[in-house]
Structure formats: C-alpha cells, structure tokens
Design a protein around this motif. Sequence first.
Motif, PDB file in Angstrom:
ATOM      1  N   UNK A   1      52.126 -56.780 -70.635  1.00  0.00           N
ATOM      2  CA  UNK A   1      52.231 -56.801 -72.291  1.00  0.00           C
ATOM      3  C   UNK A   1      50.541 -56.782 -72.668  1.00  0.00           C
ATOM      4  N   UNK A   2      50.444 -56.302 -74.024  1.00  0.00           N
ATOM      5  CA  UNK A   2      49.099 -56.114 -74.674  1.00  0.00           C
ATOM      6  C   UNK A   2      49.145 -56.765 -76.024  1.00  0.00           C
ATOM      7  N   UNK A   3      48.233 -57.501 -76.253  1.00  0.00           N
ATOM      8  CA  UNK A   3      48.140 -58.151 -77.535  1.00  0.00           C
ATOM      9  C   UNK A   3      47.093 -58.025 -78.533  1.00  0.00           C
ATOM     10  N   UNK A   4      46.998 -56.891 -79.542  1.00  0.00           N
ATOM     11  CA  UNK A   4      45.815 -56.919 -80.383  1.00  0.00           C
ATOM     12  C   UNK A   4      45.898 -58.058 -81.337  1.00  0.00           C
ATOM     13  N   UNK A   5      44.814 -58.284 -81.889  1.00  0.00           N
ATOM     14  CA  UNK A   5      44.400 -59.396 -82.945  1.00  0.00           C
ATOM     15  C   UNK A   5      43.241 -59.003 -83.705  1.00  0.00           C
ATOM     16  N   UNK A   6      43.384 -59.275 -84.891  1.00  0.00           N
ATOM     17  CA  UNK A   6      42.277 -59.041 -85.905  1.00  0.00           C
ATOM     18  C   UNK A   6      42.498 -60.571 -87.167  1.00  0.00           C
ATOM     19  N   UNK A   7      41.104 -60.842 -87.346  1.00  0.00           N
ATOM     20  CA  UNK A   7      41.112 -61.608 -88.438  1.00  0.00           C
ATOM     21  C   UNK A   7      39.875 -61.464 -89.302  1.00  0.00           C
ATOM     22  N   UNK A   8      40.174 -61.934 -90.409  1.00  0.00           N
ATOM     23  CA  UNK A   8      39.192 -61.953 -91.463  1.00  0.00           C
ATOM     24  C   UNK A   8      39.094 -62.947 -92.752  1.00  0.00           C
ATOM     25  N   UNK A   9      38.301 -63.217 -93.047  1.00  0.00           N
ATOM     26  CA  UNK A   9      38.135 -64.378 -94.450  1.00  0.00           C
ATOM     27  C   UNK A   9      38.401 -63.710 -95.718  1.00  0.00           C
ATOM     28  N   UNK A  10      39.202 -64.174 -96.586  1.00  0.00           N
ATOM     29  CA  UNK A  10      39.334 -63.748 -97.693  1.00  0.00           C
ATOM     30  C   UNK A  10      39.202 -65.037 -98.910  1.00  0.00           C
ATOM     31  N   UNK A  11      38.208 -65.147 -99.525  1.00  0.00           N
ATOM     32  CA  UNK A  11      38.175 -66.504-100.296  1.00  0.00           C
ATOM     33  C   UNK A  11      37.901 -67.822 -99.356  1.00  0.00           C
ATOM     34  N   UNK A  12      38.945 -68.818 -99.601  1.00  0.00           N
ATOM     35  CA  UNK A  12      38.928 -69.948 -98.855  1.00  0.00           C
ATOM     36  C   UNK A  12      39.863 -69.865 -97.970  1.00  0.00           C
ATOM     37  N   UNK A  13      40.318 -68.623 -97.532  1.00  0.00           N
ATOM     38  CA  UNK A  13      41.611 -68.365 -96.516  1.00  0.00           C
ATOM     39  C   UNK A  13      41.000 -67.616 -95.290  1.00  0.00           C
ATOM     40  N   UNK A  14      41.602 -67.888 -94.114  1.00  0.00           N
ATOM     41  CA  UNK A  14      41.138 -67.320 -93.088  1.00  0.00           C
ATOM     42  C   UNK A  14      42.641 -66.621 -92.665  1.00  0.00           C
ATOM     43  N   UNK A  15      42.395 -65.240 -92.501  1.00  0.00           N
ATOM     44  CA  UNK A  15      43.911 -64.319 -92.162  1.00  0.00           C
ATOM     45  C   UNK A  15      43.776 -63.738 -90.710  1.00  0.00           C
ATOM     46  N   UNK A  16      44.694 -64.024 -90.047  1.00  0.00           N
ATOM     47  CA  UNK A  16      44.788 -63.339 -88.587  1.00  0.00           C
ATOM     48  C   UNK A  16      46.075 -62.584 -88.688  1.00  0.00           C
ATOM     49  N   UNK A  17      45.914 -61.601 -87.911  1.00  0.00           N
ATOM     50  CA  UNK A  17      47.158 -60.541 -87.857  1.00  0.00           C
ATOM     51  C   UNK A  17      46.776 -60.058 -86.324  1.00  0.00           C
ATOM     52  N   UNK A  18      48.118 -60.033 -85.850  1.00  0.00           N
ATOM     53  CA  UNK A  18      48.281 -59.926 -84.297  1.00  0.00           C
ATOM     54  C   UNK A  18      49.473 -59.126 -84.277  1.00  0.00           C
ATOM     55  N   UNK A  19      49.456 -58.262 -82.818  1.00  0.00           N
ATOM     56  CA  UNK A  19      50.779 -57.680 -82.571  1.00  0.00           C
ATOM     57  C   UNK A  19      51.137 -57.633 -81.052  1.00  0.00           C
ATOM     58  N   UNK A  20      52.135 -57.201 -80.628  1.00  0.00           N
ATOM     59  CA  UNK A  20      52.385 -57.254 -79.077  1.00  0.00           C
ATOM     60  C   UNK A  20      53.325 -56.131 -78.755  1.00  0.00           C
ATOM     61  N   UNK A  21      53.098 -55.742 -77.286  1.00  0.00           N
ATOM     62  CA  UNK A  21      53.949 -54.843 -76.863  1.00  0.00           C
ATOM     63  C   UNK A  21      54.128 -55.303 -75.499  1.00  0.00           C
ATOM     64  N   UNK A  22      55.535 -55.273 -74.965  1.00  0.00           N
ATOM     65  CA  UNK A  22      55.772 -55.746 -73.915  1.00  0.00           C
ATOM     66  C   UNK A  22      56.528 -54.715 -73.055  1.00  0.00           C
ATOM     67  N   UNK A  23      56.350 -54.451 -71.856  1.00  0.00           N
ATOM     68  CA  UNK A  23      57.077 -53.575 -70.773  1.00  0.00           C
ATOM     69  C   UNK A  23      57.587 -54.124 -70.003  1.00  0.00           C
ATOM     70  N   UNK A  24      58.917 -53.691 -69.424  1.00  0.00           N
ATOM     71  CA  UNK A  24      59.601 -54.164 -68.035  1.00  0.00           C
ATOM     72  C   UNK A  24      59.964 -52.980 -67.396  1.00  0.00           C
ATOM     73  N   UNK A  25      59.622 -52.671 -66.244  1.00  0.00           N
ATOM     74  CA  UNK A  25      60.163 -51.080 -65.431  1.00  0.00           C
ATOM     75  C   UNK A  25      61.379 -51.401 -65.156  1.00  0.00           C
ATOM     76  N   UNK A  26      61.921 -50.290 -64.257  1.00  0.00           N
ATOM     77  CA  UNK A  26      63.148 -49.982 -63.792  1.00  0.00           C
ATOM     78  C   UNK A  26      63.434 -51.197 -62.730  1.00  0.00           C
TER      79      UNK A  26
END
Length: 836
Positions: free
Chosen positions: A731-756
């Motif tokens: 699997x692979x899991x990218x993640x990105x975070x940033x601040x906006x005002x008083x808030x912390x925002x985190x965005x992330x995704x995932x891709x998982x693979x299982x072979x034959x």
Amino acid sequence: MMKRKNTLAHSWVIGALYAMACPAFAQTVAAEPPAVPAAQAGEEAGVATVVVTGSARPQRRFDVSYAVNSLSQSEVQKLAPQNMADLLGKLPGIQVEATGGEVQNITRVRGIPTDDGLALFQQDGLPLFTEINGFFFRGDSLNRYDLMTKNLEVVRGGPASIYASQAAAIVNSSTVTGTGTTKGKAQVTLGTTGLARADLYQAGKIDDKTFYAVGGFVRQDDGHRDNGFPNDRGGQIRGNIKRVLESGTLTVSANYLNDHNAFYLPIPIADPRNPAVSLDKYIDYFDGTMNSPSLRAVPQKYLDGAGKLQTDTRDLASGRHLEYGNIGVRYEGDLGKWQLSAKGGMTKGTLDFDAFYSTSNPADATAFANGFLGAAKTAFGAVDHLGYAIAGSNGAQVYNPAAASGLVMQGQYRAASSDFYSNQADINITRNFETGFGNHDFKLGLYGSGYGQTSKSVYNDMLIEVQGRPRTLDLVAYSAAGSALGYVTDKGVLHYTSTLNQGDVDARMGALYMNDTWEVMQGLRLDGGVRKERYHYDGYALLTTQANLGDPTTLADDTTRAFTGARQEHKYNTNTVNWTLGANYDFSQRFGGYARMSHLEVPPSMQVAATVDPLVLTTKADQYEVGVKMNAGRSYLYVTGFYTQFNPLNASFTAFNPVTGRNDQTVPFFGKAIVRGAEFDGAWYLSERFNINGSLTVQDPQYKDFVSATGADPSKVVGNQIIREPKVFGNIRPSYHFNTGDYLVEMYGSYAYTGKRYVDFFQATELPAYHSFGAGVSLSRGDWKLQIVGDNLSNAQGLTEGNTRTDTLSGQGSKEAIYGRPVFGRSVRMVLSKAW
C-alpha cells in the motif's frame, strides 16, 4: 450453554452520541495554535521511535536487528482501520483477508503459511490467552483497540520466538496509564454501515504516588452486509491503578469485554452452470450475504450419551458472543543491579458462536431435487416428484426456483460454545554487564501458564434459495395427485447434526528463556537467545455414532450424529526449543544493516486433547532475515529480505460431502513450505507539509516435498504458489497538511494492492488481483478534531478466501473463482473527538 442477554443498552450509545456531537463546533474554543502532527514534532518517525517488544530494554527502532513497527494512538486514528486485520494489513510483511467482519479475520505473516501467521497478541507484554487461538476465537477477538491503547508494536520474525510462546510474530498493545496531569479523550464514530460507536478514557493521579486510567467503548453496527439484523453490538471497559514505589512501579489492571460480532462467509457470485452469468441480481456483490433472519430460530437435534433427544434452538443474530474478564498485575523495578519485571494475569470467559458457513456450490434446482428422489420413494412410498416450498409453511407456500435463479444451495449452520480460562505469569531479570569486550544486556526469564477450555460444536445443513438474506426451503415429496407424502427436509433443515463434537482439556506449560545483547563496539551489536518450553495436555473427547431420530415424516433426521456415552481420554507431553541469533551494524547514523536467523517450534494446539483420534504434530520454522535501514531526517527506508522453511506443513483439510452433509472427506497433504521474499517499509518527506508512507512485500510462497495419501499426484503441487497467498501486496499513503486560521487541516489518501492467488493446490481456479482507493480529511482546532475517512471509494471488486470447504483440492470448476468472500464496498466514517 445458555444464551446471554447483551447488558450494554443501545440507548447508551445514542445518548453519548447526542451529548458529544451537539456542542462539538458550536462551543467557543480558545484560539490555541493547532496541534502539530507527531511526525513534525521533532521525532524522526520510524527512526527515533522507541520499541520495547522483542528487546531486553527499550531501544530505538533504528537500532534493533529485526523488523518491527510501532504505531501511536494518533497514527492509528489517521489510518482509521475497519478492524484489527485491516490495521495490521497496512504494515509490511502482513497479508490479510479482512472481509469476515470485525474479528476472526485472516492474518498471514510473511513466511508463515497459516491463517493466523503464528502471530501472538499481547497486552503490556503478556497474552490474555496463552495459545494463539482458542476454540473458535483468535487474539484479535480478545484484544480490542480503543482509546486505552497507548501504542501498538508488531514484531515479524526476529526474536518473537524467544519473547512469546508459539510465536513467529508478536502484536503487543501498550495500555495508557495515569500521570501527574489529568488527561482524557472522548470520541464518537458514525458510519454509513449503521455504525455508532462511543469511546472514552481518562487518566490522572489519585495522590502523588498513585495514578489511574480507565476507559472503553460501546458500539453498534449494522455491518457491511445486509444480515437483516445488527452485525456488531457490545463493548469493553478496562482500567488500571499504578503505584510508584521506592524501587519501581506496581500496576493492577482489569478488562471486561461483552461483545457480539457477526461472521461473514463466502457467497456465490456466478452461476456454476455458466460462470459468465453473474448472480449479482440475486446476491449483491457488496451487500449480499447468506446470513438471514430466517436463521434466527434454528433447531438442532441430537441424542445425548444416555440416548435422550436434545433440542437446542440457535439464533444467528447472536454471532460470535464473547464475554470475558481479565485481572492483571505487573511490577517493574530494581533488584540490586538487576532490573526486575514480574507480570501475571488471570482470564476467564465464555464463547457462544453462531455462523452460517458456505459449503457446496449452488446447484440446479431440478437436478438437486432428483438426487433425493430415490431416498424419498423408499421412505414415503408412491412419490411421483419433488418440489420446493418456503420452509415451515407445510408445503402451502410453493417456491419455484425457475422463477428466480433456477438454483438452490446448501449452507451449514454452525453452533459452538466454550468456557475458557488462562492464568499466566512472566518473571524476568535484566542486567547490563560492562566487560573488556563491550557491554552486555542480559535477560533471564521464566514463563508459566495453566489454561484450558471446554468445547462443543453442533452443525446443521440447511437448504436455502440463492438470494441475499435467503429464505430456508423445504423439499417436499408429492404423489401423482399432488398430495404431500413427506419431506426431505424439516423446516429448512436438510441434515440434522451432521457434525457433533464435545470435549474438555486442561493444559500446563512452563518456559525458561534467556537473551543477550552484546554491544561489541560502537555501531556493532550481536544478540542471541534461547527458549525451552514444556507442555502437558490432559483432556477427553466424547465419542459419536450415526443415529436415526425416528421421525417418519422427514429424511432430515435419518443420519444424525449422536453421542455414544463413551469418551476417549488423551494425555500428551511435548517439549520445544526456540533460538535466535542476530547482528546489527550501523555504518553511520543514517545507514545500517542487520542479519538474523531464528528457529521456531510450535506444539500442537491443546485442542488435540479434546478431539477424537487427533493428529499430533509439532511444526518447525527456520527463518533467515537480512535487512538494511536508511534515514534522512524524518524520511526512512527499511528493507528486509527473508527466507523461511516451514516443516512439516500440514495442508490436510476436511472437505464437505454434499451427499452426507458431513465434513467427512479427509484429504491429507503433507510437505514443506519455502517462502522467499523482501519487505519494504518507508516514508518520504518531500516537504514539511507533504509526505508519502508505504509498504510493499514481494515473495514467492511455494509448496515443496509434498506427500498425498489420496491418489492425487503430489508432484503437481510442488513449486506451486501456496493457497490464497499472493506474490505481491502492499500500500501507499500520501498525506498533506496545512494551517488555515486557527485550524489544522490534514488530507490523505491510500492505495492498496493484493496480487493474484489461487483457491486450490493445483492452481485450477484463480483469485484475481484486486486493489482499492481510500481517502480522508481531518480538521483540528485546539482539543477538538473532526475526521472523515472513506474506504474502497471506487467500489473496486476483489475476492478473498474462495470456498474452503470444497475447492481446496480441485478448484471451483472455473478459471476464475465464482465463489468467495468479496471485499467490502464503499463506506465512509466520521470521527469526532475532544481531548483534555
């Protein structure tokens, strides 16, 4: 065993959800700087993380000579797993089939060709149950993740066999304990599967030397598949009190779990008469299940040892009902120049298990009925033809398969029960010795346990329609005039008590272990350990025979199993020896390497002493590992090459016989398993805000030196891919975070693979490769956090397991599987939490 009412009221969940959710963002929150992700807080994630499992003393993950991962509570929350297997499957070297429900899923550790991966679950370094598996429950059934879990450590191979019994891997959860600062957290989770869960914990001090922590969860979930009744309901509470003494700390803890979990089994997805024809219109790929409200009052009839008819009525909605309590005590302190660790625990519980298992493929309804015509004529006289009716309608509500799929199918209602106990203690001492040739961390320990369980299992074969939430069917014998002369079935039961087992076993074991870590010079460490174990099993199994219960109106009770009144006694003694040798050399602070060899011996489960004519077999696994590790700031990469010889591999299985309805076709296969491969575990921080985590395992799991006693040519198995094990997964899991005002925002995704993979020894039927995408976002302000996470967002299809009752030897009669356990479809969860 009596059925138990769930003592956790659903209203608690609703009340907690309302009380916590309403003020969440309506309340004015002090404008504090947003929380900083753990990986940003100066800790080099995956490098400076301290691990305690499999080590004489706490060490940095980068410094140890084996593969280990440590996940903090915040990291687990970000991964937002659907169950424990799903969480473990995000780690390198662990392939899972997380499709059975919340618990009792398949977890395979690289190199170990068993459905549990020989992974022993521990809590604070001690198992709740001495063996890896109990009777119809596994470690993930006892060990539930909640906010009282501080962090989770997973060791694969390496010194696992020294620090735990029967273990090729260790999954150790560390529990939250109190400190001088009061802290806590409340969390609500809502999901599109009907999930409603509330978690809560608080920890703090009672006085300057006494501290407490308490928490748990309550949860209800309708489930990923439409059973027609709630999938999961129940909860857990646990707590501890810690006392700081002059020479160490003493902690007393307690757990209580009372939970029901439904179990999903494989479903047919294509018509066996023409595999190109989908059954999706009858059994939805993502939502369908053979679980059904029609199975909420299933009778089970058998003769006891005195010849008296017994009738149990079972409810599928009860699922796997596990209830247990555990009391533990542990002391950590100094004994002169030695560091002493003493831990003990007592676990006592009950299991009631109800599940509807897949058996044979769906069958053409006409051909299936005709197969019983001869027996019906013998039993009921002038039978002209057989026909179907909705079960329990006395033939009045006719069912016409031709108006639906044209198919009918069998399923097996399995009911099992057990009382179990496990008392365990571990005492070890550690000392550092300075010598003229470096220093040694030497550990010497004793482990002992007394444990046991009762076991009873009763299986019925049921006749059902090919439909999601199927109705049970009766097969009726008619005269030429259309009168009902008798029934092949009895209110949906095709065979009463086709399987009947009961037994009891008590076990005792003791282990002596030692390990030495020798720091020869700066950067070079050698370590070795040995563990000697002795086991004693004392049990019995009740003997059975075939019996006719004597109802002349039905064939369903003609060939039941009945207790004879006799029993078979068993006493077994066995010894095992495990050892490991490892070396680690750090060429610099950023680059190092390690190598290790380990030998593991696993005795037969204690259940052999409660089984009629058991197969008593000790398994041995030799594991070899070579790894390199690199880090650059917070970025890191661990690469471990592995080679495992697993011998003997008992690939024997008991197949379902659709004629008798019994699991009586034993197919013995014995040989070796050879697994070569490499696992990759890494994180790449492209900037302060953006990083990518991932894991990949590439392996070649093969059968070797096989022997068959059934006439099958074992040479055609040698070199084949081990059943249900892929050559590639990750699997692979990218993640990105940033601040906006008083808030912390985190965005992330995932891709998982299982072979034959393949469902059978001869690779006749393939389980195709599959993948899935997931994504999440969280918004934090002060102590509040809102998280939304989705799984399999594209509704990608994938099959796990196959139909193990019938397809292991010869496949499913198709190139690709037409019967299996599909991956879960799209689901979304919202998590709202408040810390203090």
